[in-house]
Each structure stands twice: as structure tokens, then as C-alpha cells.
Enzyme design. Structure first.
Site, short mmCIF file in Angstrom:
data_model
loop_
_atom_site.label_atom_id
_atom_site.label_comp_id
_atom_site.label_asym_id
_atom_site.label_seq_id
_atom_site.Cartn_x
_atom_site.Cartn_y
_atom_site.Cartn_z
N HIS A 85 14.93 -12.20 -4.73
CA HIS A 85 14.55 -13.10 -5.83
C HIS A 85 14.03 -14.43 -5.28
O HIS A 85 13.11 -15.02 -5.85
CB HIS A 85 15.75 -13.34 -6.74
CG HIS A 85 16.06 -12.16 -7.58
ND1 HIS A 85 17.22 -12.03 -8.30
CD2 HIS A 85 15.36 -11.03 -7.82
CE1 HIS A 85 17.21 -10.89 -8.94
NE2 HIS A 85 16.10 -10.26 -8.66
N GLU A 134 -2.84 7.00 -7.86
CA GLU A 134 -2.11 6.49 -6.70
C GLU A 134 -1.49 7.62 -5.89
O GLU A 134 -0.81 7.39 -4.91
CB GLU A 134 -1.09 5.41 -7.08
CG GLU A 134 -0.34 5.61 -8.34
CD GLU A 134 0.51 4.39 -8.74
OE1 GLU A 134 0.55 3.38 -8.03
OE2 GLU A 134 1.16 4.49 -9.79
N ASP A 194 0.24 2.61 -3.31
CA ASP A 194 0.83 3.95 -3.24
C ASP A 194 -0.16 4.97 -2.71
O ASP A 194 0.22 5.90 -1.99
CB ASP A 194 1.35 4.37 -4.61
CG ASP A 194 2.72 3.76 -4.87
OD1 ASP A 194 3.56 3.81 -3.96
OD2 ASP A 194 2.93 3.22 -5.97
N CYS A 222 -6.12 -1.99 -8.73
CA CYS A 222 -5.09 -3.02 -8.91
C CYS A 222 -4.10 -3.06 -7.75
O CYS A 222 -3.14 -3.82 -7.79
CB CYS A 222 -4.35 -2.83 -10.23
SG CYS A 222 -3.52 -1.24 -10.34
C1 PEP Z 1 -0.09 0.36 -6.33
O1 PEP Z 1 0.62 1.31 -5.99
O2 PEP Z 1 -1.14 0.04 -5.75
C2 PEP Z 1 0.29 -0.47 -7.48
C3 PEP Z 1 -0.52 -1.38 -7.96
O3 PEP Z 1 1.53 -0.27 -7.99
P1 PEP Z 1 2.89 -0.82 -7.33
O4 PEP Z 1 2.54 -1.69 -6.17
O5 PEP Z 1 3.59 -1.55 -8.41
O6 PEP Z 1 3.55 0.46 -6.94
MG MG Z 2 2.12 1.99 -7.36
#
Ligand code: PEP
Ligand code: MG
Length: 583
Positions: free
Chosen positions: A195, A437, A461, A508
Site C-alpha cells: 500500500h 491477454e 499478461d 492497456c
Molecule cells: C494486462 O495484463 O496487461 C493488464 C492490463 O491487466 P493487469 O495488469 O491488471 O493484469
Molecule cells: Mg491482465
């Protein structure tokens, strides 16, 4: 002599300043017997200490900047809730009575029991929650032992500009750091998901965790440099090193000022190709940052954070009101609500997947949600209800086959039918997207794109699963390579599938927010980026100084590059050689 100590950088920025050592875990816990007649008084002493600890934390909460309040307060509230929890309020009382021992000792025994439970957990995220227990117990112990507040906890203008060096710091310390003008911090323990680390990023305080051995090498008042991006502390820098970092500090502030001017400008290449630039958010505070930097909406809202920092689960009403307010605040700009992605490195307390041998390959994200409707349905209902209040998009994480997608779509249909019957408002046109992903989803992107309204590449991922490397295992982090040809081909494949289906494909994952890859991704055809708000303007700057027609022909060569050397040469060409005309 100048030396460099390495840790993990958790919050970007450079600070040069003198050290204040925080002596946290120095106190010894005494053990002594309490006479039968004194037991009730000892229990009252313990309860008074709990009450004072609560008062102190409430006072910290009052220091939180107004704009940042909702997200940051949640971290302090977690500790306040722990101070109300029976494990910390009733158990030590029972121990005082049973053992006829002093309050400090009873609290220590209870702390040891709780920490032992956390230590047995495999999950990295839950293990870091052990820190919360330590922080709360330490606060109460200091009160019981009459230690008084530490120097950095009190307003002390002489500490302004100092760098805190500690074994560990709590979220409350992080809030006070900002309030008292502390320039940066470095701690021996803690991880990037602690945190303290999350808060430091959101509050913009440069910070390093895991600085093992730092305490032995650095003394009070010593001059050091903290490079939060690189995760390096430089001790006793000589004039040359100081000059270098002062220059970097200056360059950074000039750069931040120049980027500031980009807030209101569209993301558009020199040859007038429009690019959509959205923000990734986790805490409500990030929504404020996203609006501040002029994001065109939220491309990824990691909704799991509302579930993770607490002992109970949020119900449909709480989720609905939170989502509704966030969506309304975005004033018509899209908010992409990713449904719960827990499991893997983000396990919920008491979740069934605990103890899995390979959590990243186990009951995670949509898999877990489909297995546990009690977890999933309240969130789906809350998102669908919130869609009536603004531009909402729903996004499903970690799809690996069409059956999962069909199941989620059926659940959404059922909820909508029910809402129609009950007269509950919702947006029937809310776009439904999915994350690519898992390599299987990228390879079958055509089939997914046909059934979805939009697709978003989760490269964090995608890289983990394509290259078979656990993203939270430091031992294999050297293999984490966004430019691996297999990763790039899967990205290119997904983009092509989106074009064929006429469906937008965004990215993303962290790769989208890494300025080194922006032009390559543009050349591969990416037109929608979703990045952390703190990276957004830097990415916009690169987009706006790119001449697409110059770099597009290099995309094919990049995909076909036979070696890392060839890749590096091409990337340099893409980044510097060809498209800097307007910089
Ligand atoms: C990703 O896997 O790129 C993603 C945006 O999700 P997270 O990082 O939350 O797994
Ligand atoms: Mg992810």
C-alpha cells in the site's frame, strides 16, 4: 566514497537530500505479570491505547489533500477497521486475562499468531497484507510503551526536503510525508504492490522499496540521491554525480512543464492521424489524475481494488453508487469497467483458489467469476445499473475461449431482462469488450472480435503467458520482453483481426505506456492507447511528433527481424532517425 545501492523503484522521480533515519522496530516488548487485582486496569490501558491509535489515524486522514481524499482515505480506513476488528481488540484482552500478562506482551503474542498465518500463504499480494498488521500493531505498541510520535510524524519544518530511510513505512507515513514536504523515501522491506508503494505513486513521492542493506551503509544527515524510476540510491555523491542528477532533475521539470502544454491538445500524428489516448486507473484518485492530464476517458478501470483492501466484500449497492459517481464525474467520456480480475497474484481473502500450485494459470479473472456467481453477479448488476448514468463500457479479462464469453454474455442478457421487468434503468447499448491477454485469444482474435464491441490487449499478461514467465517472479524477470517476436506477432494478429471485423483494438498493458514502444505500436497499427495518467502526456508528445507514413514501412521488417541486434537498430531508426522532424 560514492556508492550505489539497488532496490525496486516504485514511484518515479529524482530527489537529492539529506537522510532522516526512521528508527521503527527498535523497541523491545517487555513481558511481566499482572496481579489479579490489576487485570481490569491493564485491559483499560490496552483499550485506551487502541482508542488513541484510532484518533491518530483519523488525524492523518484529515491531512489528505481534498482532491486525493477518496482513494487515499481507503488505505487509512483499512487500518482503522483493523483497530476495530476482534482479532486485535478482543483477542489481546483474552490473553491478558488468561495469562495475566501485560498488554504489550498480549498484543505481541496476537501479532505473532496473525503474522504466522500470513507467512503460510503462497500468495504474494496477501503476504504484503501482513504489513498492515505490523503497521497497526506497531502504532498501538508505541502508545503502550509511551514512545510518543516519531519526528517525521510531527510537523517539523526542518525535515522539509529530507529523504526518509526506514525498515518500513506505513500508508499513514506516506500521507504525512507529502503533508510535511518529505522529498522521497527508501525502505528495506515492502514490495511494489504494498500500500505504501501504491500511495507513493498516486501522491507523486519518489520511492524505493527492497533496499536491503541500506540502513547499514547510510547515516543520519548523510546526502543521498533517490532515483525512484531506476530504483537506485546513491550515497555520498561526488560533485560530478550531483551535477548529473541536478541536470536530470532540471530536464525532468522542463519536460513536465512542456508536457503540461499538451493537456488540451488532441493526440494526432504530424500526418494528421488521430489516436485515442485513455487512462488506466485503480484508485478513485487516479480518476482525478486522468481528468487533469486530459485523458479521453478511462481505457481500463481495475475494479478489483475495491475488493482487495478490506476484510468483507462490497455489496451491489456499494459497488453501484461508487461506479455511478465515478462514471458521472467523467462527464460523458467513456469509462471502461473491467470486471473483477482477482486470483493469480491478486487473491481475495478466503478465495477458493488459495493453495493452487500455479495461481497465474488457475482460477483467475473471468474463470473465477464464472465459478463464483455470488462474487460476479453483484458486480455485473452494479455495472449495468451504473451504465444509465454515463458512457460506460464493460470489459472481460483473461478470456481464453468463446464459451466463457458466451456465458458472460448470457449472464448480462439475463440481468438486463430482469431489469426491464423491474423497470430498472440501464444503457442497452453499453459496449461489451474483452481483453486479449492469453495467447489463445490472440490466435483466435477473429472469432472474439466478431462477438465483441471492442478488444483491448493486456500485454502484461500476454507477455507472461506467451513467454511462460511468472510476472511476479523476480528470478525470471530478465526474460520479460515486450519485443519478443512471438509477442509482437500476437499483437499484430489481434490488430489485424480488429481491422477485418471493423472493431477497435486498444492496448492497456504497461507496454502501451512505455515511450520506447509508442512509435513501433503506431507503425503496427495501434490507434488506441490506455496508459497510467502519469505517463499519458509523455506518450501524447511522442504521438504528436510522429510522422506515421515514415515509420509504417518499417513494421514488417521489425516483425521479421532475425535478432535482437537487428531489432534494436530498427527501433532506434523508428524512434530517432525518421520521425523527429517536428520535435
Ligand atoms: C494486462 O495484463 O496487461 C493488464 C492490463 O491487466 P493487469 O495488469 O491488471 O493484469
Ligand atoms: Mg491482465
Amino acid at each position: 566514497m560514492t556508492i550505489a545501492i539497488h532496490g525496486a523503484g516504485v514511484s518515479d522521480g529524482i530527489a537529492i537530500g539529506r537522510v532522516h533515519l526512521v528508527e521503527r522496530s527498535q523497541f523491545e516488548i517487555p513481558e511481566y505479570a499482572i496481579a489479579a487485582a490489576g487485570i481490569e486496569a491493564e485491559i483499560r490501558r490496552f483499550q485506551d491505547a487502541l482508542a488513541l491509535a484510532r484518533l491518530q489515524l483519523r488525524a492523518v486522514r484529515d491531512h489528505i489533500p481534498r482532491a486525493a481524499a477518496p482513494g487515499i482515505a481507503a488505505f487509512i480506513d483499512t487500518h482503522l477497521l483493523m483497530l476495530e476488528d476482534v482479532t486485535l481488540t478482543s483477542e489481546p484482552v483474552r490473553i491478558i486475562r488468561e495469562r495475566r500478562c501485560n498488554a504489550e506482551w498480549a498484543l505481541k503474542l496476537q501479532r505473532d499468531a496473525l503474522v504466522a498465518v500470513f507467512d503460510e500463504m503462497d500468495d504474494a499480494y496477501l503476504r504484503t497484507r501482513k504489513d498492515d498488521v505490523e503497521h497497526v500493531v506497531n502504532r498501538v505498541q508505541r502508545i503502550l510503551l509511551n514512545h510518543g510520535p516519531m519526528r517525521h510524524e510531527q510537523p517539523d519544518s526542518r525535515l522539509r526536503g529530507y529523504i526518509l530511510l526506514a525498515d518500513d513505512l506505513s500508508p499513514a507515513d506516506t500521507v504525512l510525508m507529502q503533508h510535511h514536504g518529505i522529498a522521497a523515501f527508501a525502505i528495506q522491506y515492502g514490495g511494489p504492490t504494498s500500500h505504501t508503494a501504491i500511495l507513493a505513486r498516486s501522491l507523486g513521492i519518489p520511492g524505493i522499496v527492497g533496499l536491503h542493506g541500506g540502513r547499514q551503509l547510510i547515516g543520519e544527515d548523510e546526502l543521498i540521491i533517490v532515483d525512484g524510476g531506476a530504483g537506485v540510491v546513491i550515497v555520498d555523491p561526488d560533485e560530478r554525480v550531483l551535477a548529473h542528477y541536478r541536470r536530470r532533475q532540471d530536464e525532468r521539470s522542463v519536460c513536465l512543464r512542456q508536457l503540461d502544454a499538451l493537456r488540451a491538445q488532441p493526440a494526432r500524428t504530424i500526418d494528421r492521424c488521430d489516436v485515442t489516448l485513455r487512462a488506466n486507473v485503480e484508485l478513485p484518485l487516479d480518476f482525478v489524475l486522468a481528468r487533469d492530464v486530459g485523458a479521453e476517458g478511462i481505457g481500463l478501470y481495475r475494479t478489483e481494488y475495491l475488493f482487495l483492501n478490506r476484510a468483507d466484500r462490497p455489496g451491489e449497492e456499494e459497488l453501484f453508487t461508487t461506479y455511478r459517481d465515478l462514471i458521472k464525474d467523467m462527464q460523458g467520456m467513456p469509462v471502461t469497467m473491467r470486471t473483477l480480475d482477482v486470483g493469480g497474484e491478486k487473491a481475495l481473502p478466503g478465495q477458493t483458489q488459495q493453495g493452487e500450485a500455479n495461481p497465474a494459470l488457475g482460477l483467475r479473472a473471468v474463470r473465477l467469476c464464472l465459478r463464483e456467481p455470488g462474487l460476479f453477479l453483484p458486480q455485473l448488476r452494479a455495472i449495468i445499473r451504473a451504465s444509465a448514468f454515463g458512457n460506460t463500457r464493460l470489459m472481460i479479462p483473461m478470456l481464453s475461449n468463446l464459451d466463457e464469453l458466451a456465458q458472460v454474455l448470457a449472464l448480462i442478457d439475463d440481468i438486463r431482462d430482469q431489469f426491464r421487468r423491474l423497470g430498472i434503468a440501464f444503457d442497452a447499448t453499453m459496449p461489451i469488450g474483452g481483453m486479449v491477454e492469453v495467447p489463445a485469444a490472440a490466435l483466435c482474435a477473429d472469432a472474439f472480435a466478431a462477438q465483441l464491441d471492442f478488444v483491448s490487449l493486456g500485454t502484461n499478461d500476454l507477455i507472461q503467458y506467451t513467454l511462460a514467465i511468472d510476472r511476479v517472479n523476480e528470478g525470471v524477470s530478465y526474460l520479460y520482453d515486450p519485443l519478443h517476436p512471438a509477442v509482437l506477432r500476437l499483437i499484430a494478429m489481434t490488430l489485424a483481426a480488429g481491422r477485418r471485423a471493423g472493431k477497435p483494438v486498444a492496448m492497456c498493458g504497461e507496454m502501451a505506456g512505455d515511450a520506447r514502444y509508442t512509435r513501433l505500436l503506431l507503425a503496427l497499427g495501434l490507434r488506441e492507447f490506455s496508459v497510467h495518467p502519469r505517463n499519458l502526456l509523455a506518450i501524447k508528445h511522442i504521438i504528436n511528433t510522429t510522422e506515421l507514413q515514415l515509420i509504417e514501412p518499417l513494421a514488417e521488417s521489425f516483425l521479421a527481424a532475425g535478432s535482437q541486434h537487428e531489432q534494436r537498430t530498427l527501433l532506434r531508426e523508428i524512434n530517432t532517425g525518421l520521425a523527429v522532424a517536428a520535435e
